[in-house]
Structure formats: structure tokens, C-alpha cells
Enzyme design. Structure first.
Site: not given
Ligand code: FAD
Ligand code: UQ1
Length: 416
Positions: A14, A78, A163, A300, A309-311, A343
């Protein structure tokens, strides 16, 4: 000490995507990202790394190469946010002030909350692994190939997780692996979840349950892993509704997902920042903080009532960009996030159910010509090859805000 127009806490999915968008808008010198990590992880790939389909190196890139060039990266953690005085403090003692703040700190894993789990994960021959950590994900693959007989157990903790499909994906992939290896009749499969359902969206849950039945995976609901003993190879479970009932199970392989929690520094900084559970308290449509109008949140660490999720973060980043831009020019935030999340439920080495849904837990699917509640090879290829590309070249560079536009194009002339 530093000051900037837009300060972003966390350079993960994010934070990095938001940084890219605001760097285009504001140019050099206006955006600071704080994150202590050397590497940025594309976490969705961890599921396939656990299955041995991809190498661990493919999931990460150096943080410096992923963050936008026009942003200033401060490699530090932070430690406190001062929302009334518009600055944050870091572990190394820096004070960084901002005009606008984006909180993107992710969710924390707490392996230590399950007795014996940390030791079991550290022990190379324990048979215990976890795809949620870069340190333990490769053990899943080793344990799969060592799994010759006995019980294989897959758990889901008693907290929100990122996820929510990933614990189940690990189970399906291992089952497929063992079947292909010709040992399926010697191994029993158990999926043990704290939740009262296998998946929160009924439309997909029904199919997933049928699949478990067909593949002889025993599904146990409302059961929480509370202890692991890697010497005796026993796992203990507590019934959520009947906490005094403890069941001990023998395992050959255990994939354990840890309890997770929001970053503690949020609640410690100010009670006004968070909801009752400690997640950043933002408006579910606009992503603007409920109390501090110059603070937004993504991903998250927020209290958005959708699956983490990343999506989902992709669906949020476009809304965040528009609304924070409005706030900067003194206007009301008008763009609305619908809770979109997705997902890709990998069900084997060449199949995947692409779940996509919104705040109401109603399917919000991108592809009108296929039944997304069924297993498809095309969706597996998308998860394995297309998504990583879309992530590294689209999302973290600020060019992907989820499939909203694509869905509308593909559904032209249709009702949804
Ligand atoms: P993150 O990407 O986790 O980033 C958080 C950041 O904050 C990190 O870089 C960390 O270093 C930083 N941070 C933490 N504490 C501090 C602090 N005190 N000060 C400064 N920085 C800090 N999503 C999907 O969409 N599709 C999938 O198929 C999927 N599969 C997954 C499978 C697994 C095994 C896992 C673990 C995750 C999966 N996800 C999936 C979920 C997805 O990766 C997360 O929902 C997404 O990365 C969330 O983004 P975010 O920016 O909220 O957190
Ligand atoms: C998506 O946008 C995304 O973030 C980049 C994911 O995380 C890896 C996904 O798993 C999915 C399914 C999407 C949605 C994208 C499409 C093309 C359906």
C-alpha cells in the site's frame, strides 16, 4: 530532522503504491517514506514458494529499487505518531513532520503467541512450517517432500489475518502434491480453522467445502491451535466455544499460521488513532481518518471491514489518491471504496478459484464469461505469471488501482 508534504509510514504494497502516485503529482522533495526493511516483498508469491513452484528470490526486490526515485526513503522504524502535532518519531530518534500522513504499516505476525511454535519453526526437522514468513516458507516445500505417511495439519488462527485463503491454499497444494507422488492413501489431511466457516463468502465457501469432501480433507471449524511440541510431534487444539476441551493430534506435517495483530505503535501513540481492536480508524468509503482529516490509511493496518489482501490495497490506492488530493485542495473527499478484495484460491498445481467480493460479501467478479467459483487453469496461470508482473510493473509504480475499470469494460452491456 525532516519535514514534508506527504509522509508515508510503511513501504510495502500500500505504502509504495501510494508513494508512486503522489510522487507523480507532487514531484521530488515532497514525499518521504519510512520503512526499516531492506527488501520489499511481493507476499502473494509466498504460497507458490511454499509449494516449490517459485524460488524465494522471486518474491522480493531491494526496497531502494522499488520505492519511487522521487521519494526520500528513511530506513528506520516509526515508534510514535503525534497526530495532534503532525509529526512522527523514529527508533533512531528522528522527528519527521508532515502536512498529510498515509499510514500503511501492515499487520504483525505473532508466532510467540502459540506455545512451542517458534521453536518448532526454528528446528529443521520438526515438520512444522509457515508460508507467512520468508524464514519458514521454504520448509513447507521440504516438509511436503518428506511427507510419506501420517497426518498433515493446516491451521487458521483466532485473529484476523492477511489473505484469509492462504492457509487453505497450503492445504490444497500439499494434498495435490502427495496425490501426484502416489502416497495419498498413506496421509490424512486436516484443515483446522478458528472461524465458524471455511471462507467468509458463501458463494465460494460452498465450492471449497465440496472440494474438501471430494479430496478427503477433514475440515474442523472453531478450533484454535494453542500448542506445538516438535519433540513428540503433537499439536494441541482448543474448541473456541468450549475452551476447556483440548484435543491433541499427532502430525507428520504441520502448516501453522500465527495469530496476527495491528502494529502496536498505533494504539500506543493515541487512542484516537485506532478502533477497539487497535486498527487505524478510517472511513470505510473515503479512507480518511475519522478524527484527523489530514491522515489517511491503506491496507492491512486499517479497520476497513474487508479481507486484507494486496488486491484490496490496489482497490484502495486509487480512492486514497483522489480523496487525499481533494483534501489538499480544500475539497471534500468524494471517491468511494466499495470494499473490493480478491483471493486467488489456488486449489492445486494447475487450478485456481478466483474469489472477488465487496463489503457485503457479494461476488464482484472481473471476468463475465467464466464461472469464477469453479476451478480454472487460466486463473492459476494468472496468479502465477500475470499477477507478479502486474504487481512489479503496474501496482508499485502507481499504474494499477485494481480491476475496477477492466471489470466495467468486460461487463459492458451486462447487468453487473
Ligand atoms: P505490507 O505490504 O505488509 O507492508 C507493510 C510495511 O510496513 C512493510 O514493508 C514493513 O517493513 C513496514 N513496517 C512495519 N512496521 C513498521 C514501522 N514501525 N515503521 C516503518 N515501517 C514499518 N494478497 C493478495 O491480494 N492475493 C494473494 O494471493 C495473497 N496471498 C498472500 C499469501 C501470503 C502467504 C501472505 C503473507 C500474504 C498474501 N496476500 C495476498 C496479502 C498481501 O500480501 C497483503 O495484504 C499486502 O501486502 C498488504 O499491504 P500493506 O501495505 O498493508 O502491508
Ligand atoms: C489484484 O489486483 C492484485 O493486486 C495486485 C492481486 O494481488 C496479487 C490479486 O491477487 C488479484 C486477483 C488482483 C485483481 C486483478 C485482476 C486482473 C482480477
Amino acid at each position: 530532522d525532516h519535514s514534508c508534504k506527504v509522509l508515508i509510514l510503511g513501504g510495502g504494497t500500500g505504502g509504495c503504491s501510494a508513494a508512486a502516485k503522489f510522487c507523480y503529482k507532487l514531484g521530488k522533495g515532497n514525499v518521504i517514506v519510512i520503512d526499516p526493511a531492506d527488501k520489499h516483498y511481493y507476499q502473494p508469491l509466498l504460497t507458490l514458494i511454499g509449494a516449490g513452484v517459485k524460488q524465494l528470490e522471486a518474491a522480493s526486490r531491494p526496497m531502494v529499487s522499488v520505492l519511487p526515485k522521487k521519494a526520500k526513503w528513511i530506513q528506520d522504524s516509526v515508534s510514535k505518531i503525534h497526530p495532534c502535532n503532525n509529526y512522527v518519531t523514529t527508533d533512531m530518534g528522528l522527528n519527521i513532520s508532515y502536512e498529510y500522513l498515509i499510514v500503511a504499516l501492515g499487520i504483525e505476525s505473532h508466532f510467540e503467541k502459540v506455545k512451542g511454535l517458534q521453536e518448532a519453526l526454528e528446528n529443521p526437522r520438526s515438520g512444522v512450517s509457515c508460508n507467512y514468513s520468508a524464514n519458514y516458507v521454504e520448509k513447507t516445500c521440504e516438509n511436503m517432500s518428506n511427507l510419506k505417511e501420517g497426518n498433515a495439519i493446516f491451521t487458521f488462527p483466532n485473529t484476523p489475518v492477511k489473505c484469509a485463503g492462504a492457509p487453505l491454499k497450503a492445504c490444497y497444494l500439499t494434498e495435490d502434491y502427495v496425490r501426484r507422488a502416489g502416497r495419498r492413501d498413506k496421509v490424512n489431511f486436516y484443515y483446522r480453522t478458528s472461524l465458524p466457516v471455511i471462507f467468509s463468502v458463501k458463494h465460494y465457501a460452498e465450492k471449497l467445502l465440496k472440494l474438501c469432501e471430494k479430496r478427503n480433507i477433514d475440515v474442523g471449524l472453531k478450533q484454535e491451535l494453542i500448542e506445538v511440541n516438535h519433540v513428540t510431534k503433537e499439536a494441541k487444539f482448543r474448541q473456541i466455544d468450549r475452551p476447556l476441551e483440548i484435543e491433541t493430534m499427532q502430525y507428520s506435517m504441520l502448516h501453522a499460521v500465527p495469530p496476527m495483530s495491528p502494529p502496536k505503535l498505533l494504539a500506543e501513540s493515541s487512542k484516537d488513532l485506532v478502533d477497539h481492536a487497535g486498527y487505524l480508524r478510517i472511513n470505510k468509503a473515503t479512507l480518511q481518518h475519522d478524527i484527523f482529516p489530514n491522515i489517511y490509511g491503506i491496507g492491512d493496518c486499517t479497520n476497513l471491514p474487508t479481507s486484507k489482501t494486496a488486491a484490496a490495497a490496489a482497490g484502495q490506492v486509487g480512492v486514497l489518491y483522489k480523496n487525499l488530493s481533494s483534501t489538499m485542495s480544500g475539497k471534500d473527499s468524494s471517491s468511494k471504496y466499495d470494499g473490493y478484495t480478491s483471493c486467488p484460491l489456488v486449489t492445486g498445481f494447475s487450478s485456481c478459484i478466483l474469489a472477488e467480493f465487496d463489503y457485503d460479501l457479494q461476488p464482484l467478479e472481473t471476468f463475465p464469461l467464466i464461472d469464477q467459483s469453479k476451478e480454472h487453469r487460466s486463473m492459476y496461470i494468472m496468479k502465477k505469471d500475470l499477477m507478479p508482473f502486474l504487481y512489479w510493473y503496474g501496482m508499485v509504480r502507481g499504474h494499477w488501482s485494481g480491476p475496477n475499470i477492466l471489470r466495467k469494460m468486460l461487463h459492458l452491456g451486462q447487468s453487473k
